[in-house]
Structures are given as C-alpha cells and as structure tokens.
Motif scaffolding. Structure first.
Motif, short mmCIF file in Angstrom:
data_model
loop_
_atom_site.label_atom_id
_atom_site.label_comp_id
_atom_site.label_asym_id
_atom_site.label_seq_id
_atom_site.Cartn_x
_atom_site.Cartn_y
_atom_site.Cartn_z
N GLN A 34 0.82 -1.20 0.00
CA GLN A 34 0.00 0.00 0.00
C GLN A 34 0.86 1.26 0.00
O GLN A 34 0.57 2.23 -0.69
CB GLN A 34 -0.92 0.02 1.23
N VAL A 35 1.94 1.25 0.80
CA VAL A 35 2.81 2.41 0.88
C VAL A 35 3.61 2.56 -0.41
O VAL A 35 3.76 3.65 -0.97
CB VAL A 35 3.75 2.30 2.10
N SER A 36 4.08 1.45 -0.92
CA SER A 36 4.84 1.48 -2.16
C SER A 36 3.97 1.97 -3.32
O SER A 36 4.41 2.70 -4.20
CB SER A 36 5.39 0.09 -2.44
N ASN A 37 2.69 1.56 -3.32
CA ASN A 37 1.76 1.97 -4.36
C ASN A 37 1.38 3.43 -4.27
O ASN A 37 0.83 3.99 -5.20
CB ASN A 37 0.44 1.20 -4.23
N GLY A 38 1.57 4.02 -3.09
CA GLY A 38 1.15 5.40 -2.91
C GLY A 38 -0.29 5.51 -2.44
O GLY A 38 -0.83 6.60 -2.34
N GLY A 64 2.79 2.85 -14.38
CA GLY A 64 3.62 3.38 -13.31
C GLY A 64 3.99 2.32 -12.29
O GLY A 64 4.04 2.59 -11.08
N LEU A 65 4.26 1.11 -12.75
CA LEU A 65 4.61 0.03 -11.84
C LEU A 65 6.12 -0.18 -11.82
O LEU A 65 6.80 0.08 -12.80
CB LEU A 65 3.95 -1.28 -12.29
N LYS A 66 6.61 -0.69 -10.69
CA LYS A 66 8.03 -1.04 -10.61
C LYS A 66 8.16 -2.55 -10.80
O LYS A 66 7.24 -3.29 -10.48
CB LYS A 66 8.58 -0.65 -9.23
N PRO A 67 9.31 -3.00 -11.31
CA PRO A 67 9.46 -4.44 -11.58
C PRO A 67 9.23 -5.29 -10.33
O PRO A 67 8.80 -6.43 -10.42
CB PRO A 67 10.89 -4.57 -12.07
N TYR A 68 9.52 -4.76 -9.13
CA TYR A 68 9.30 -5.58 -7.96
C TYR A 68 7.82 -5.66 -7.59
O TYR A 68 7.42 -6.51 -6.81
CB TYR A 68 10.16 -5.14 -6.77
N GLN A 69 7.01 -4.77 -8.16
CA GLN A 69 5.57 -4.87 -7.91
C GLN A 69 4.92 -5.86 -8.87
O GLN A 69 4.05 -6.62 -8.49
CB GLN A 69 4.91 -3.49 -8.08
N LEU A 70 5.37 -5.80 -10.12
CA LEU A 70 4.87 -6.74 -11.12
C LEU A 70 6.09 -7.31 -11.84
O LEU A 70 6.67 -6.64 -12.69
CB LEU A 70 3.94 -6.03 -12.12
N LEU A 98 -4.30 -9.22 -8.06
CA LEU A 98 -4.64 -8.06 -8.87
C LEU A 98 -4.78 -6.79 -8.04
O LEU A 98 -4.46 -5.70 -8.49
CB LEU A 98 -5.97 -8.31 -9.59
N ALA A 99 -5.28 -6.98 -6.81
CA ALA A 99 -5.61 -5.81 -6.00
C ALA A 99 -4.44 -4.83 -5.87
O ALA A 99 -4.63 -3.63 -6.13
CB ALA A 99 -6.11 -6.26 -4.63
N PRO A 100 -3.22 -5.28 -5.53
CA PRO A 100 -2.15 -4.30 -5.40
C PRO A 100 -1.87 -3.56 -6.70
O PRO A 100 -1.58 -2.36 -6.70
CB PRO A 100 -0.93 -5.14 -5.01
N ILE A 101 -2.01 -4.27 -7.81
CA ILE A 101 -1.74 -3.62 -9.10
C ILE A 101 -2.82 -2.59 -9.40
O ILE A 101 -2.55 -1.48 -9.85
CB ILE A 101 -1.65 -4.69 -10.21
N ILE A 102 -4.08 -2.97 -9.11
CA ILE A 102 -5.16 -2.01 -9.35
C ILE A 102 -5.03 -0.81 -8.42
O ILE A 102 -5.20 0.34 -8.84
CB ILE A 102 -6.52 -2.71 -9.19
N PHE A 103 -4.69 -1.06 -7.16
CA PHE A 103 -4.48 0.05 -6.23
C PHE A 103 -3.39 0.98 -6.74
O PHE A 103 -3.43 2.19 -6.58
CB PHE A 103 -4.07 -0.46 -4.84
N ASN A 104 -2.39 0.38 -7.35
CA ASN A 104 -1.26 1.16 -7.84
C ASN A 104 -1.68 2.04 -9.01
O ASN A 104 -1.22 3.17 -9.15
CB ASN A 104 -0.13 0.23 -8.26
N SER A 161 -12.67 3.90 -5.73
CA SER A 161 -12.87 3.54 -7.12
C SER A 161 -12.19 2.21 -7.42
O SER A 161 -12.70 1.43 -8.22
CB SER A 161 -12.39 4.63 -8.07
N ALA A 162 -11.05 1.95 -6.75
CA ALA A 162 -10.39 0.66 -6.97
C ALA A 162 -11.32 -0.49 -6.57
O ALA A 162 -11.38 -1.50 -7.24
CB ALA A 162 -9.10 0.60 -6.17
N ARG A 163 -12.05 -0.30 -5.46
CA ARG A 163 -12.95 -1.35 -5.01
C ARG A 163 -14.05 -1.61 -6.04
O ARG A 163 -14.42 -2.74 -6.31
CB ARG A 163 -13.59 -0.97 -3.68
N ILE A 164 -14.58 -0.51 -6.61
CA ILE A 164 -15.64 -0.67 -7.61
C ILE A 164 -15.08 -1.38 -8.85
O ILE A 164 -15.72 -2.25 -9.43
CB ILE A 164 -16.25 0.70 -7.96
#
Lengths: 344, 255, 256, 266
Positions: free
Chosen positions: A87-91, B32-38, D114-120, D127-130
């Motif tokens: 969550q923190v890394s994602n902002g 806007g992802l970093k390689p360690y995220q995906l 998927l959730a972390p990627i969508i949050f990102n 809106s991410a939840r929707i």
C-alpha cells in the motif's frame, strides 16, 4: 397491474441510481476533505483491523495532536488481503505499520521502504496450547500439529523450533491458521499462534481459563523478532521530511497518553469501531502497553529503534530462511533520524 | 482447418505481443509500476522452472479438490433438477434453496467449512461442492424441461412411462445445458478451491502458495503459481469443450 | 418487348460443404423477368430457387455470372431500397408489437410518422388483422404471423417484391385464401413479384410465368408461360386449362 | 392464474417451514446429542441468529447498504464493460478469437494478486474497489451477451439488410433487442456475484460494509454476529437476483421465457 409494475420498477431504478450516487460521492467527499482547513493530508495504513493494537494513533487523532501539527490524518484499516508494504509502495498510503521482519523481507527484494520507528519493543507472539496436551517447553512440540498464519508470521516459530533442535518439516506438522482460534478450541491443532494482546484474550473470552492454557513466549525463548514498526517509502520521505517528523511527534504523544491510561485508549478505539467488544479493546490496550512500554522502559523513548533487536531480527530472518541474503542495515533501510528529530 | 489454425494463431500472437510489451517494461511504464511490484515474464518463468516440482504438487492438490468438489456439486445439482422435473410442484423450491447457497460469500463459506471439516482437502471439497450446485441445477432444469413441441406427446402415444421419457427424451435434450453448466463450474470450482485454501488448515495448494508468496512480497513466486492456475484452468476448460464437441455433435451450437 | 427488368445471365453458385467438398447450388442458370411480371421459381428442395432469390436481393453473391436489375447490380438496387422481402417463416421481431413490426422497414427508410400510421392501418386491413395491431407475435397463430410478415413487405410498396415460400408453412385453406388475396393486392399495384415455391398449383395459380428448376445441380429445366385469364379467382383451379398446366410442369420434372 | 399463484405461495411456505425446522433440528442434535463443543459456532439455532439479526438490524442493514451500493456500482460498470466487450467481439471475428481465451484466463487470476496492481494504477481506494467488483462481474455478462448477439437469425438480419439498413440501425433495431433475454441471463448470474465480489472487496481494508462485519465477527469470535452477517449477505444476493428478474419482467414484456418460472414445466 401493468402500471403498478412500471411504477415499482421506476422507484427501484431511482433507488439504485441514488445508491450509486451515494457510493460514488462517499469516495469524492473524502477527497474534498483533503484540502480543507489548511491541514496537510496524511494517510496511515494499519497492518490489521482497527483495534487497540494501534491505539496510539487513534488517541492522538482524537485528542487533536495531529491537527496541532497541521496534519489531517486518515487511518486506513488493514485486512487479510491488505499488505501495508504494498500500500505504501503503491502510494495508496503515505505511512505504514508492519512487522519489522516482514518489512525486511520486502526491503531485501528491492522495495524502497525505510524503517523509521519501532513502536513495539517486544514480540507479542505466543504459541498457545491446551494444558491437556502437555506442551510446556518447545521440545514438547515434537510430533504435534502446530498452526501459524504464515505469510511471514511463521519465522519466529521456525526459529523457536530450530533453537530447540526440531526440524520444522519432519518433527511436527505445521498447518495454516484461519485468523480465528476455532482450530485450537476444536482440538484440530495442538498448538496455535496467538498474539498476547488479541488471540490469547479471545481464548480467555471463549471460556477457557489461564490455568487451562500453556503458552510459549518468544521473548523467553530468545527468538523474538520485532513487530509493529512505522515505515515510509523513499520517494515520499524525500519530499515530506518535516511533515513526517510532525506526524511522529504527534503519534508518540498519542502512544504515551494511551499507555498512561489504557482503559481510556481502549474506549477511544471502541468509539471508532464497535465490531469488537469494549472489554476486548481494553484488554488489548493493556497488553499492547506491555509491548510498547516494557517494564523499565523510558516512556519518553516510545518508538526508539534498538539496533541490537533489529540485528537479532535480521539474523533470525536470515538463519531461518525469510531472507536469502544478509540484511542491509544502513540508513537506507533503517533510519532513526526522524524519530530523533521528533523526540528532541 | 484454416479456421482452427486462426483460432490458435490469433490469441497466441496477441499473447506473445503482450508478453513482449510486459517484458520490455512497456506495461510498467504506462501503469507506473516497478518491476518488484509486477515481475517481468522471464523472472516469473525462471522462478517457476526452479520451483516446478512444488508448483505441480500444489496444482494437483488444488485441482483434485476442485474436480472432486465439482463432481459432487454438479451431481447434487443435477439430481435436484431431476427431482424438480419429476415433482414440478414441490421440487422447484429445492432449486431456489440451492441458488440461495450461491449468494453466500466464499470467504464466509470457507470459514464455515473450516469448522465442519478438519482437513484442508475436505474443507476445499465442501466449499466447491456448494458453489457448483446452483449453476448445474438451473441449467439442467432448463434442459430437462425445454422440450420441442409435441416430443412429449409422441412419447405418450407409445405409452412411455415418465422414466422412459426421462431417459430417452429429457436426458439427451439437457446435455447441451449440462455442458454449459460444466463450463461455468470449472472456472468457479478452481477459483473457489483457491480461495478456500486462503483459510484452510493446510499448507498445500495453489491458493495457499499464492497468498503466502504475495504477502511476503515474493511477487515472481506468486505470479508463477498464478500462471500454473491459469494454465490448469484453460486446459480443463479445453477438455470440457472437446468432450462437448464429441458428445453432442447433433446440437446447433456445435455447427 | 422492353428490355427485361431483371436479367439472370449464366449464373453459377458453388460453396464448400462441411467436409470440404464442392456443392453446386446453381449451374449456369439464365432467365429474364419483365417489369410488372409475376414470376414463380418452382422446384423441389435443393434446386437453388431460394439461392436465386437471395442473389437477386443481394443477400448472396454468385460465384460467377451476372445479374442485372434495371441494368444495375442487385446491390445498387438494394441500396436504392427498391426491394420488399417475405421469408418462409414470419421473421417477426419478438419485442415489437404487430404494428411496430410492420413499421420497422419504414422506420429505416425514414417515412414520416403520418405516412407510417396510414400505411400500417391500410395493411392491417388488407391482411385482416385490424384488431391485432397491439399484440406481440407470441400471441398470434402461425398463419396470422405470416400475414404480418407479408403486410410488412407490402407496406413499403416496393418496386420488386421477393417472396421465399411465404405460404409453405400454412394449411391449404389459408394458403388458397392468401393466394387470392395476394393476387388482389398485386393487381392493384402491378409490381414485379418473384415468388419461390415448391407447390405446383400455387405457382400456376399465381404466375404469369413459371421458371422450373431441377436439383443437383440447380438448373433451369423449363420456363412455362401461364396464359390463364386475369383476374383469377379460386374457381380457376377447377378448369381443365389449370389442370393441363399442372400436368405440363410435372412432365418437365419427369423429363430431367 | 390466481389459483396457481396461491398454490405456489403455499409450496413456498411449506418449504420455508421445512428448512427452518431442519436447521433447528440439526442445531439441536449438534448441541445436545453429539455434544459438540463448537456447536454454537458450527451451526447456531436459526432463531438465535434471527434474534441477533434483529438486535443488530441497524448496524447490519447499514453495512449491507454500503456493500449493496458498492455492488450496484460494480455491477453497473461490469455490466457496461461486459456489453461493450460482447459488441466488439460480435463485430470482429478476430477480436473474438483473441478475446475469448483471455477472458477465461482473466477469471483465473485471484483478486489478491490483482488488488495491489489495481491500487497502484487507481490510487483512490473507493474507485479501486468498484473496479475490482466490476472485474468479477463483467465475465458472465460478456459471455451471455455475446452468445445472444451471435444467436440472431440470418433472416432477421437479411430483412434489415434488404432495406439497406446501416450497421448502427441493425444493432439498434435488431441485435440489441434480440440479445436482451441473453443479457438478462448473464445479469442474473452476475447480480449475486456482484454482491459476493463487493463483500470480498470490503475485506480489502474497508472500514464499512457487510464484509467487514463478517471479518471482524470471525476474528473476534462472535459467531452469532458472523452468522447473522452471512444471512444478511445471502439475503442480499437473493434480492439482487430477484431485482434483475423483476427488471426483466418489466422491461421485456414480450419475452415469454421470463414469465416461465415456477412449476409450469411444459
């Protein structure tokens, strides 16, 4: 008949649309509040549900300590699928609460996250068993069924086992625990993980007495790893150093107040979220106090990073396979300077 | 023949194109992802090949649980539909009850099954059984009862019993619907089996592995399990389609 | 004689069967149709009569050969919206009432609302469905549905009316009644009608000329002029001339 | 008609009584015959759950409403995406060839990944939840709508073609209305899914919603609240389904099959 149906459908559609609007606007109103009153918006991601484990932040927020520092703090609850590091890394959040061992795991994989303050000075992890199973010392775990939440929470147990000459794969069975204590109550497992401040209390509340239960404390066994700490991302702190120091100052004040009066702190948390009983929140507050301010600990030093404890966490993590290489403990990963600034 | 080739070439080409864009960092750039995220595909592939043995063992655990549960669930669902066909007035209520099961959230269902069953495998089978019942009973009921006009009359003219009508007429007539239900169920079953493993009291299975890796930030490991799960799902889906093609050649949907 | 309205010149039609074999639907088929003529394409199933009709309507493209309608391609005529079409089955849109089903092509052709209403009223009366305008298709019998399909095509007042076995699913009584009605309507408008059927008496009763097609592959086996007097009524079916034509056409099948 | 209706109500009531009775009997057996120590958690008496529900009706319904509105938003977004995807796939065989296998694969990727990627990508949690709820719902809508669009009879298309209707007119006047019953079949599957998806999404760090109630009740060992919340979510799923059925009956009066529910089996 037909017209009645049409009317019903129109009413339903209108209802749906308004609910939709409500759903969307609840999202937007939050946004708007960020710019009100000249306060700077900061979000804090908890590791778990809103409970007394995080009472310091709730107390500080309720008493207006954040506002006094010019901060509008939003506290985001955690959940089973919420990972503060991500969550923190994602902002999504600016600041996160997590276990130090877990943070180290992320750091070792290249995530630019910095440990900045250690809220819990001791480990709150226990292995609990019913007295009837006769597990008194770690060695008694041989041949038993032991449960853990996994996902990074299993390494203290691994360390405990190895330190007592048990092989985690051969000498006993480890299974996943589902965040309830039902498996233990139901006798599906012999020993279960429990936090002193939460699950152990739930066991007592479920009708078991202290005398019915045996516990193995990680601190006593010498395999404690550090838990709740505060961390930020490198990018965010670069621009918000002053803001973060102010956040820390207010939070430490909140924690000091909470530890001074855990009952009041438990009530404060209960007022924010009623899902857990008031008694349990107060029980938790009292137990958390013991971790934040252990006997003999100077209350003014809440959040202090004990590098020896950090080192032990790092060493244990490496030894038992959480980390695959030696942890880098430079200021790039552990930096007490914000805390020092805040407590000056 | 040419059609069949195109059916393979197009999606394959598209997949490769996406993988390439993913590998060279284009996806990371736009999102806007970093390689360690995906992690990039090669990292996932390397992780998978290093860990293939365990991944396959986990896959077998999850898929076998999913298939057994799906078999139970589909069977029960079908029997409910059959009962509702023989006793239309009273049986239909059973269908409504079954479809209500579908509205229980998976997370809650997994926790309930955790209480009822002590091993991870039986809990998984329990969860999958429940979620597979509704789709089958609804579809099978439709197939058992939407008969061509006069076909029942034809049976009555030769004084066929209800049972004969069922086996000679209703059963073949509902086959296409049964396959539709199976196609829905295979995806649901794998999904449900994985989610049940998030909570199961065991440490095997794709669901546990995915959750455990992702929580520890071992993204490449997590995604390698996701790849295994997706492949298993697509292969099973393909098998059902193949069986369907051979079992109901006479049906319009196969032309 | 004027130049023919529709010319079908050496048309071939082949397509691939399920296992890849060539199926010849039309083999070098040629015939002409005059303006205002009522022509029937008659033959057993598999003779290519529906294929021919669809080629004229630009619903199919021939493999080779040329089809001209008023000197233009079927596509141009279609884009000029000169066709009206009636199918073997009613082909009604379930979600539209009878009136709105009849209305549909007129909506596409941008008729004014007033014009549409007037024509729908007229057509409903013509096909005897005045009281059924607000019903949905599923509330109508098969014969009534078919009449709606015909009304829909006629409402456009098309210059060329394509009818693909429109009465084949109806009982004999309804069929004869509708045959008579169709001739009545046609006599008022005198449009070109291309009528596909496998029913010999029907073809004889309706047509100016009958193009007889034979199957496998589809070929023209005879073209028979029907010189029965017009207007024709059902009583004409009992005359010996009528009977002679039937015998003649039947003979042209046996000759194949 | 009314006789048949009364009959159906009677059958429904009998079913209801049987289920309640069965539940109570099993709970009784667990507690008193098998002496299961976890009986009150495994299957509490239904009347206890209902009493808990009534006691906490305000909180549960309030949480339910939050979840329901999120589900409605996700359902709407997912439905629209599903319809658009189906239309695009019906327009181009190539897109369909590419799309279908990946639609199936997409359903295999767990939300947890998927959730972390969508949050990102979408920083806003709401809106991410929707989006996540929509991600789970779009699949059945797309598949059913596509099969509807592909089931249009050739003659029905030819009729419009013969009067030189444009592609837009063909979709507007024929393809869309024709595929409505198929769309509703998809929506009927998607409606309870949207609810369960929304509950799953509640657990992604939300502070309100029925999913949060379930989670908290689970972790704090309040099994009566847990069961009451599960009951609420099941009721929500069922009412979601019947809302779609009602919508279908009102919007598609010409569709005989929609009224062909109940016991009439010929």
């Amino acid at each position: 008949m037909k017209s009645v149906k049409k009317l019903v459908s129109i009413v339903l559609i209108i209802g749906l649309v308004t609910m939709l609007g409500a759903g969307c606007s609840s999202g937007t109103t939050k946004k708007e509040s960020s710019s009100t009153g000249g306060l700077q918006k900061v979000t804090l991601q908890l590791k778990w549900l809103p409970q007394s484990q995080f009472m310091g932040y709730y107390v500080a927020k309720e008493k207006g300590y954040y506002e006094a520092e010019g901060i509008d703090l939003e506290i985001l609850p955690g959940g089973s699928d919420i990972i503060p590091e991500q969550q923190v890394s994602n902002g999504v959040a600016d600041i996160g609460v997590t276990w130090l061992s877990s943070l180290m795991k992320y750091q070792s994989q290249g995530w630019d996250l910095i440990d900045t303050a250690q809220i819990f000075q001791k480990s709150g992890m226990l292995l609990v068993s019913k007295a009837s199973t006769g597990i008194v010392t770690p060695a008694d775990l041989r041949g038993k069924k032991v449960s853990s939440w996994f996902g990074g929470n299993e390494y203290e147990i691994y360390a405990l086992l190895e330190a007592n000459g048990l092989n985690k794969d051969k000498d006993l069975t480890m299974v996943q625990q589902d965040y309830t204590m039902n498996q233990l109550i139901n006798n599906d497992v012999d020993a279960a993980s429990a936090m002193t401040y939460n699950e152990y209390g739930l066991l007592l509340e479920s009708g078991l007495k202290e005398s019915d239960l045996n516990k193995i404390d990680m601190n006593d066994a010498g395999v404690a790893m550090m838990e709740d700490c505060l961390f930020v991302s490198k990018d965010w702190i670069a621009d918000n150093e002053d803001l973060y120091v102010r956040f820390l100052r207010a939070s430490i004040k909140g924690w000091a107040d909470a530890c001074a009066d855990p009952t009041a702190a438990g009530k404060t948390v209960y007022n924010v979220d009623q899902s857990v009983s008031l008694d349990h929140q107060i029980y938790m507050a009292n137990e958390v106090k013991k971790l934040v301010e252990p006997a003999g600990f100077d209350a003014a030093k809440i959040g202090y990073i004990d590098m020896n404890a950090v080192q032990q966490t790092a060493d244990l993590s490496l030894k038992y396979g959480l980390l695959t290489q030696k942890a880098d403990l430079s200021t790039a990963t552990v930096n007490p300077k914000y805390w020092e600034e805040a407590t000056k | 023949m040419k059609e069949k080739m195109l059916n393979i070439i197009w999606p394959l080409g598209f997949g490769i194109a996406i993988l390439l864009l993913w590998q060279v960092g284009f996806l990371h750039m736009i999102f806007g992802l970093k390689p360690y995220q995906l992690p990039v595909p090669t990292a996932i592939a390397i992780t998978l090949s290093n860990n293939l043995g365990k991944a396959l063992t986990d896959c077998v655990v999850t898929i076998s649980g999913a298939l057994i549960g799906m078999a139970f669930g589909s069977l029960i669902g079908f029997m409910i539909a059959a009962i509702a066909t023989f006793f239309p007035k009273w049986g239909y209520g059973g269908m409504i009850v079954v479809s209500a099961f579908n509205a229980i959230p998976l997370v809650a269902l997994s926790s309930i099954m955790n209480l009822w069953f002590s091993t991870g495998m039986s809990q998984k089978i329990g969860v999958v059984t429940v979620v597979c019942m509704a789709a089958m009973s609804m579809n099978a009921y439709k197939g058992l009862n939407s008969l061509k006009p006069f076909s029942v009359d034809l049976m009555h003219t030769v004084a066929a019993s209800e049972w004969t009508i069922f086996t000679k007429l209703r059963l073949p007539n509902c086959l296409p619907n049964v396959f539709t239900a199976l196609k829905i169920n295979i995806a649901t079953a794998i999904m449900a089996a994985m989610i049940s493993e998030y909570f199961a009291s065991s440490t095997s299975g794709l669901g546990f592995a995915i959750k455990d890796s992702l929580r520890k930030g071992e993204m490449a490991m997590g995604w390698s399990y996701i790849v295994v799960a997706s492949l298993a799902g697509v292969i099973l889906y393909g098998i059902i389609i193949l069986v369907e093609r051979n079992a109901i050649k006479w049906h319009a949907s196969q032309k | 004689m004027n130049s023919p309205e529709i010319q079908f010149k050496n048309v071939n039609m082949a397509y691939k069967g399920k296992s890849g074999e060539d199926i010849v639907a039309l083999d070098n088929v040629s015939f002409d149709i005059q303006e205002g003529e009522f022509i029937s394409l008659l033959g057993p199933s598999g003779c290519g009569k529906t294929t021919s009709l669809r080629i004229i309507g630009d619903l199919l493209q021939p493999t080779s050969g040329e089809v001209l309608v008023r000197g233009l391609s079927p596509r141009e005529i279609r884009l000029q919206r000169k066709y009206g079409i009636v199918f073997q089955s009613p082909v009604l849109y379930d979600w539209r009432t009878v009136r709105r089903n009849i209305c549909l092509p007129m909506e596409i052709m941008k008729f004014s609302k007033k014009e549409r209403t007037a024509r729908i009223d007229k057509m409903l009366e013509l096909v005897g469905l005045q009281d059924f305008g607000q019903k949905y298709p599923y509330e109508l019998s098969g014969g009534m549905q078919q009449r709606v399909g015909i009304a829909r095509a006629l409402a456009l007042d098309p210059e060329i009316l394509l009818m693909d076995e429109p009465f084949s699913a109806l009982d004999e009584f309804t069929r004869e009644k509708l045959n008579e009605d169709l001739l009545n309507i046609w006599s008022q408008t005198k449009k070109t009608v291309i009528f596909v059927t496998h029913n010999i008496p029907e073809a004889v009763f309706l047509s100016d000329r009958v193009v007889v097609l034979s199957p496998h592959p589809g070929r023209v086996s005879a073209i028979v002029d029907i010189n029965l007097p017009r207007p024709r009524e059902n009583s004409v079916r009992e005359t010996s001339e009528f009977y002679d034509y039937i015998v003649k056409i039947r003979g042209s099948f046996e000759g194949v | 008609m009314s006789v048949e209706r009364n009959d159906r109500i009677f059958v429904g009531i009998v079913w209801g009584i049987v289920i309640i009775g069965l539940w109570e009997v099993i709970a009784f057996l667990l507690q008193n015959v098998f002496q299961d120590p976890m009986a009150a958690t495994k299957l509490p008496y239904l009347h206890v759950i209902i009493a808990t529900f009534i006691q906490n009706a305000g909180a549960l319904l309030g949480a339910g409403l939050v979840t329901f509105s999120r589900a409605a938003a996700g359902f709407l977004v997912g439905g629209i995406i599903g319809i658009i995807l189906a239309v695009i796939m019906s327009l181009s065989k190539t897109v369909e060839r590419i799309g279908l296998p990946y639609l199936i694969i997409s359903q295999m990727i767990p939300i947890l990944a998927l959730a972390p990627i969508i949050f990102n990508i979408v920083k806003d949690m709401d809106s991410a939840r929707i989006i996540i709820a929509a991600y789970i719902t779009f699949f059945p809508v797309a598949i059913n709508m596509l099969s509807g669009l592909k089931a249009v009879e050739r003659d029905q298309k030819d009729l419009l073609y013969s009067v030189a209707a444009s592609q837009v007119e063909i979709y507007y006047k024929l393809m869309f209305p024709f595929s409505m019953p198929y769309l509703f079949t998809g929506l009927k599957i998607a409606a309870p899914l949207a609810i369960t998806a929304s509950i799953l999404v509640d657990m992604l760090g939300s502070s309100s919603g029925i999913g949060v109630k379930i989670l908290y009740a689970l972790y704090s060992n309040s099994s009566n609240i847990f069961w009451a919340a599960v009951l609420t979510s099941a009721l929500m799923g069922i009412s979601g389904y019947y809302l779609v059925v009602l919508g279908e009956k009102v919007l598609l009066p010409w569709n005989k099959t929609s009224s062909k529910k109940g016991g009439d089996n010929v």
